[in-house]
Design an enzyme around this catalytic site. Structure first.
Site, PDB file in Angstrom:
ATOM      1  N   ARG A 144      36.972  19.864  65.189  1.00 60.32           N
ATOM      2  CA  ARG A 144      35.870  20.865  66.156  1.00 60.32           C
ATOM      3  C   ARG A 144      36.075  22.070  65.799  1.00 60.32           C
ATOM      4  O   ARG A 144      35.066  22.973  65.767  1.00 60.32           O
ATOM      5  CB  ARG A 144      36.431  20.519  67.663  1.00 60.32           C
ATOM      6  CG  ARG A 144      35.927  19.472  68.238  1.00 60.32           C
ATOM      7  CD  ARG A 144      36.494  19.281  69.656  1.00 60.32           C
ATOM      8  NE  ARG A 144      35.588  19.996  70.652  1.00 60.32           N
ATOM      9  CZ  ARG A 144      35.205  19.536  71.908  1.00 60.32           C
ATOM     10  NH1 ARG A 144      35.405  18.206  72.090  1.00 60.32           N
ATOM     11  NH2 ARG A 144      34.268  20.191  72.593  1.00 60.32           N
ATOM     12  N   SER A 151      28.565  22.800  71.868  1.00 63.04           N
ATOM     13  CA  SER A 151      28.729  21.665  71.322  1.00 63.04           C
ATOM     14  C   SER A 151      28.007  20.703  71.959  1.00 63.04           C
ATOM     15  O   SER A 151      27.531  21.054  73.196  1.00 63.04           O
ATOM     16  CB  SER A 151      30.101  20.933  71.508  1.00 63.04           C
ATOM     17  OG  SER A 151      30.735  21.337  72.731  1.00 63.04           O
ATOM     18  N   GLY A 173      30.065  29.066  75.213  1.00 62.82           N
ATOM     19  CA  GLY A 173      30.527  28.650  76.548  1.00 62.82           C
ATOM     20  C   GLY A 173      31.905  29.116  77.073  1.00 62.82           C
ATOM     21  O   GLY A 173      31.916  29.822  78.048  1.00 62.82           O
ATOM     22  N   ARG A 206      23.066  30.715  71.869  1.00 64.07           N
ATOM     23  CA  ARG A 206      24.001  29.942  72.291  1.00 64.07           C
ATOM     24  C   ARG A 206      24.536  28.967  71.124  1.00 64.07           C
ATOM     25  O   ARG A 206      23.713  28.415  70.538  1.00 64.07           O
ATOM     26  CB  ARG A 206      23.563  28.857  73.376  1.00 64.07           C
ATOM     27  CG  ARG A 206      24.284  27.710  73.730  1.00 64.07           C
ATOM     28  CD  ARG A 206      24.043  26.881  74.934  1.00 64.07           C
ATOM     29  NE  ARG A 206      24.733  25.598  74.829  1.00 64.07           N
ATOM     30  CZ  ARG A 206      26.071  25.153  75.020  1.00 64.07           C
ATOM     31  NH1 ARG A 206      27.002  25.940  75.265  1.00 64.07           N
ATOM     32  NH2 ARG A 206      26.401  23.982  74.843  1.00 64.07           N
ATOM     33  N   ASP A 214      30.991  14.781  70.271  1.00 65.39           N
ATOM     34  CA  ASP A 214      31.332  13.645  70.494  1.00 65.39           C
ATOM     35  C   ASP A 214      30.031  12.533  70.525  1.00 65.39           C
ATOM     36  O   ASP A 214      28.905  13.303  70.451  1.00 65.39           O
ATOM     37  CB  ASP A 214      31.807  13.355  71.751  1.00 65.39           C
ATOM     38  CG  ASP A 214      31.175  14.156  72.877  1.00 65.39           C
ATOM     39  OD1 ASP A 214      31.108  15.480  72.879  1.00 65.39           O
ATOM     40  OD2 ASP A 214      30.540  13.549  73.666  1.00 65.39           O
ATOM     41  N   ARG A 226      35.849  38.671  85.510  1.00 62.57           N
ATOM     42  CA  ARG A 226      36.254  37.193  85.536  1.00 62.57           C
ATOM     43  C   ARG A 226      36.622  36.484  84.317  1.00 62.57           C
ATOM     44  O   ARG A 226      36.212  35.465  84.080  1.00 62.57           O
ATOM     45  CB  ARG A 226      34.687  36.357  86.137  1.00 62.57           C
ATOM     46  CG  ARG A 226      34.388  36.567  87.657  1.00 62.57           C
ATOM     47  CD  ARG A 226      33.116  35.987  87.935  1.00 62.57           C
ATOM     48  NE  ARG A 226      32.710  36.239  89.225  1.00 62.57           N
ATOM     49  CZ  ARG A 226      32.646  35.322  90.142  1.00 62.57           C
ATOM     50  NH1 ARG A 226      33.144  34.185  90.109  1.00 62.57           N
ATOM     51  NH2 ARG A 226      32.542  35.854  91.333  1.00 62.57           N
ATOM     52  N   ARG A 233      36.612  31.615  72.791  1.00 64.36           N
ATOM     53  CA  ARG A 233      35.928  31.352  71.848  1.00 64.36           C
ATOM     54  C   ARG A 233      35.127  32.722  71.442  1.00 64.36           C
ATOM     55  O   ARG A 233      34.593  33.035  70.220  1.00 64.36           O
ATOM     56  CB  ARG A 233      35.051  30.143  71.727  1.00 64.36           C
ATOM     57  CG  ARG A 233      35.616  28.907  71.752  1.00 64.36           C
ATOM     58  CD  ARG A 233      35.031  27.871  71.110  1.00 64.36           C
ATOM     59  NE  ARG A 233      35.831  26.819  70.245  1.00 64.36           N
ATOM     60  CZ  ARG A 233      35.529  25.724  69.968  1.00 64.36           C
ATOM     61  NH1 ARG A 233      34.112  25.260  70.123  1.00 64.36           N
ATOM     62  NH2 ARG A 233      36.328  24.600  69.497  1.00 64.36           N
TER      63      ARG A 233
HETATM   64  N1  HPA Z   1      27.844  15.875  78.237  1.00 61.32           N
HETATM   65  C1  HPA Z   1      27.465  17.118  78.343  1.00 61.32           C
HETATM   66  N2  HPA Z   1      27.798  18.190  77.485  1.00 61.32           N
HETATM   67  C2  HPA Z   1      28.389  17.791  76.256  1.00 61.32           C
HETATM   68  C3  HPA Z   1      28.910  16.396  76.011  1.00 61.32           C
HETATM   69  C4  HPA Z   1      28.447  15.564  77.128  1.00 61.32           C
HETATM   70  O1  HPA Z   1      28.648  14.325  76.640  1.00 61.32           O
HETATM   71  N3  HPA Z   1      29.497  16.474  75.062  1.00 61.32           N
HETATM   72  C5  HPA Z   1      29.601  17.889  74.655  1.00 61.32           C
HETATM   73  N4  HPA Z   1      28.803  18.581  75.565  1.00 61.32           N
END
Ligand code: HPA
Length: 237
Positions: A218, A91, A21, A88, A205, A44, A25
């Site tokens: 991470r 995370s 994303g 892709r 998470d 951009r 990175r």
């Molecule tokens: N929501 C959406 N995208 C995410 C989240 C989340 O809680 N955690 C990591 N990417």
């Protein structure tokens, strides 16, 4: 040759593009893992690079956050730059007790509250799927490496800040592994244009326990995932 969002020349991209994303990175992946690297896009600040990994030409470019941003770049790469497959690398937030922070989730399919795939599919529900061969190869590498990996359905949410408190429970009950924000869009673009796609995600998470990785964890997990994905992509197609 240029598209509205990419100023690269026609053959500047490899057939395989890794897509995090965050464009920084993308730069980090190019700097760390690729040789003979050239920057091929900066419109951009959506940085794109092409280089070589173990002798194979690979590109890496940011997608931005969410299905609309990713869809623009994926569409232009597939339709104008001869890109055959986009993976892709991102995370996700876990929705299952057994899917722990730091684990790997590979999105076999991607459910969504976005309407993009219904628009593509005449109002019906489209099963947005990963390319099976890309999926199989990446799961095999993960199994060989001993990294905990979960393969199944993810949810690509339009809202990061979801207002409905019952939302996560419904996802958990239906067996959705994790939430992120792009995979269903990527799989839809790939289906529309007859190309291959996959989303490989690290769990950053946990939506049930509230646990989160530290910034350092991470980063480490991101590197493990990128190495694994690059290794999988350089097996023969
Ligand atoms: N929501 C959406 N995208 C995410 C989240 C989340 O809680 N955690 C990591 N990417």
């Amino acid at each position: 040759m240029a598209t509205p969002h990419i100023t690269a020349l026609a053959d500047d991209f490899a057939e395989t593009v890794l897509m995090p994303g965050d464009p920084l990175r993308a730069k980090m992946i190019a700097d760390t893992y690729l040789t003979d690297v050239r920057q091929v896009n900066a419109v951009r600040n959506m940085l794109g690079f092409t280089g070589f990994y173990q002798g194979r030409r690979i590109s890496v470019m940011g997608s931005g956050m969410g299905i609309p941003s990713l869809s623009i770049y994926a569409h232009e790469l597939f339709s104008q730059y001869g890109v055959q497959r986009i993976v892709r690398v991102g995370s996700c937030g876990s929705l299952q007790d057994g899917v722990k922070v730091g684990d790997l989730v590979i999105a076999q399919g991607a459910s969504t509250d976005s309407v993009v795939n219904r628009k593509r599919f005449g109002g019906f529900d489209f099963a947005a799927l990963a390319d099976y061969r890309l999926l199989e190869r990446t799961v095999r590498r993960a199994d060989e490496s001993g990294q905990p990996v979960h393969v199944g359905n993810v949810f690509s949410a339009d809202l990061f800040y979801e207002p409905d408190p019952a939302w996560a429970q419904r996802m958990t009950r239906m067996g959705v592994l994790a939430v992120e924000m792009e995979a269903a869009g990527l799989y839809g673009v790939a289906a529309e244009l007859g190309r291959q796609a996959l989303a490989v995600l690290t769990v950053s998470d946990h939506l049930i326990s509230g646990e989160k990785l530290t910034a350092e964890q991470r980063q480490d997990d991101f590197h493990d995932m990128v190495r694994l994905t690059l290794d999988a992509m350089t097996l023969d197609h």
